[in-house]
Design a protein around this motif. Sequence first.
Motif, PDB file in Angstrom:
ATOM      1  N   VAL A 212       3.809  -5.925  -8.941  1.00 18.64           N
ATOM      2  CA  VAL A 212       4.921  -6.557  -8.208  1.00 18.64           C
ATOM      3  C   VAL A 212       5.571  -5.542  -7.271  1.00 18.64           C
ATOM      4  CG1 VAL A 212       7.222  -7.571  -8.461  1.00 18.64           C
ATOM      5  CG2 VAL A 212       5.361  -8.316  -9.953  1.00 18.64           C
ATOM      6  N   ILE A 213       5.780  -4.326  -7.751  1.00 18.75           N
ATOM      7  CA  ILE A 213       6.390  -3.274  -6.934  1.00 18.75           C
ATOM      8  C   ILE A 213       5.506  -2.940  -5.742  1.00 18.75           C
ATOM      9  CG2 ILE A 213       7.056  -0.830  -6.901  1.00 18.75           C
ATOM     10  CD1 ILE A 213       7.912  -1.232  -9.867  1.00 18.75           C
ATOM     11  N   LEU A 214       4.210  -2.772  -5.980  1.00 14.49           N
ATOM     12  CA  LEU A 214       3.288  -2.430  -4.891  1.00 14.49           C
ATOM     13  C   LEU A 214       3.201  -3.546  -3.859  1.00 14.49           C
ATOM     14  CD1 LEU A 214       0.471  -0.648  -6.909  1.00 14.49           C
ATOM     15  CD2 LEU A 214       2.144   0.403  -5.371  1.00 14.49           C
ATOM     16  N   GLU A 215       3.208  -4.787  -4.316  1.00 12.10           N
ATOM     17  CA  GLU A 215       3.184  -5.913  -3.378  1.00 12.10           C
ATOM     18  C   GLU A 215       4.469  -5.958  -2.554  1.00 12.10           C
ATOM     19  OE1 GLU A 215       0.783  -8.066  -2.453  1.00 12.10           O
ATOM     20  OE2 GLU A 215      -0.533  -6.845  -3.696  1.00 12.10           O
ATOM     21  N   SER A 216       5.598  -5.655  -3.181  1.00  8.16           N
ATOM     22  CA  SER A 216       6.874  -5.613  -2.453  1.00  8.16           C
ATOM     23  C   SER A 216       6.851  -4.520  -1.396  1.00  8.16           C
ATOM     24  CB  SER A 216       8.038  -5.387  -3.415  1.00  8.16           C
ATOM     25  OG  SER A 216       8.141  -6.447  -4.326  1.00  8.16           O
TER      26      SER A 216
ATOM     27  N   LYS B   5       4.210  -3.360   0.066  1.00  8.72           N
ATOM     28  CA  LYS B   5       3.284  -3.815   1.102  1.00  8.72           C
ATOM     29  C   LYS B   5       4.005  -4.753   2.068  1.00  8.72           C
ATOM     30  CE  LYS B   5      -1.098  -6.228   1.640  1.00  8.72           C
ATOM     31  NZ  LYS B   5      -2.153  -6.970   0.938  1.00  8.72           N
ATOM     32  N   THR B   6       4.808  -5.654   1.513  1.00  9.09           N
ATOM     33  CA  THR B   6       5.575  -6.581   2.354  1.00  9.09           C
ATOM     34  C   THR B   6       6.558  -5.816   3.229  1.00  9.09           C
ATOM     35  OG1 THR B   6       5.392  -8.286   0.658  1.00  9.09           O
ATOM     36  CG2 THR B   6       7.122  -8.581   2.306  1.00  9.09           C
ATOM     37  N   LEU B   7       7.236  -4.816   2.662  1.00  9.13           N
ATOM     38  CA  LEU B   7       8.169  -4.003   3.447  1.00  9.13           C
ATOM     39  C   LEU B   7       7.449  -3.260   4.559  1.00  9.13           C
ATOM     40  CD1 LEU B   7      10.547  -2.489   0.747  1.00  9.13           C
ATOM     41  CD2 LEU B   7      11.127  -4.120   2.537  1.00  9.13           C
ATOM     42  N   GLY B   8       6.218  -2.834   4.296  1.00 11.19           N
ATOM     43  CA  GLY B   8       5.443  -2.122   5.307  1.00 11.19           C
ATOM     44  C   GLY B   8       5.077  -2.985   6.490  1.00 11.19           C
ATOM     45  N   GLU B   9       5.123  -4.304   6.324  1.00 10.74           N
ATOM     46  CA  GLU B   9       4.784  -5.226   7.399  1.00 10.74           C
ATOM     47  C   GLU B   9       5.977  -5.567   8.292  1.00 10.74           C
ATOM     48  OE1 GLU B   9       3.172  -8.492   5.234  1.00 10.74           O
ATOM     49  OE2 GLU B   9       1.355  -7.403   4.663  1.00 10.74           O
ATOM     50  N   VAL B  10       7.166  -5.114   7.925  1.00  6.92           N
ATOM     51  CA  VAL B  10       8.379  -5.415   8.695  1.00  6.92           C
ATOM     52  C   VAL B  10       8.351  -4.621  10.001  1.00  6.92           C
ATOM     53  CG1 VAL B  10      10.901  -5.210   8.704  1.00  6.92           C
ATOM     54  CG2 VAL B  10       9.714  -5.922   6.626  1.00  6.92           C
ATOM     55  N   ASP B  11       8.699  -5.300  11.100  1.00 12.00           N
ATOM     56  CA  ASP B  11       8.753  -4.646  12.401  1.00 12.00           C
ATOM     57  C   ASP B  11      10.007  -3.775  12.469  1.00 12.00           C
ATOM     58  OD1 ASP B  11       8.509  -3.873  15.036  1.00 12.00           O
ATOM     59  OD2 ASP B  11       9.239  -5.777  15.839  1.00 12.00           O
ATOM     60  N   THR B  12       9.818  -2.473  12.538  1.00 13.76           N
ATOM     61  CA  THR B  12      10.944  -1.545  12.591  1.00 13.76           C
ATOM     62  C   THR B  12      11.041  -0.857  13.946  1.00 13.76           C
ATOM     63  OG1 THR B  12       9.559   0.205  11.640  1.00 13.76           O
ATOM     64  CG2 THR B  12      10.887  -1.108  10.096  1.00 13.76           C
TER      65      THR B  12
END
Length: 99
Positions: free
Chosen positions: A34-38, A40-47
Amino acid sequence: MSTISREEVAHLARLARLEVTDDELDAFAGQLDVILESMKTLGEVDTEGVEPTSHAVPLVNVFREDQHQPSLPREDVLAGAPDTAEDRFRVPRILDEEA
């Protein structure tokens, strides 16, 4: 599909010198997944254009100037200690000489 396997969790536990049961391996694998998937999702955010920060809110320096103040005489302080040596508190050794 799981991102982290039971074997990887067991390996991490060995590296951290943690004893874990088989049930804990399964539970930790799910939790770490769950932590790793979260992440991964954060890594996809446009910053793009977002300034890096170390804190969510600005910090204010809370230090104050040191002010010399009188303290108790050394003899009075050491008088209440359970053990002293060479005008200092004496405490049990907790580290080996190798450390």
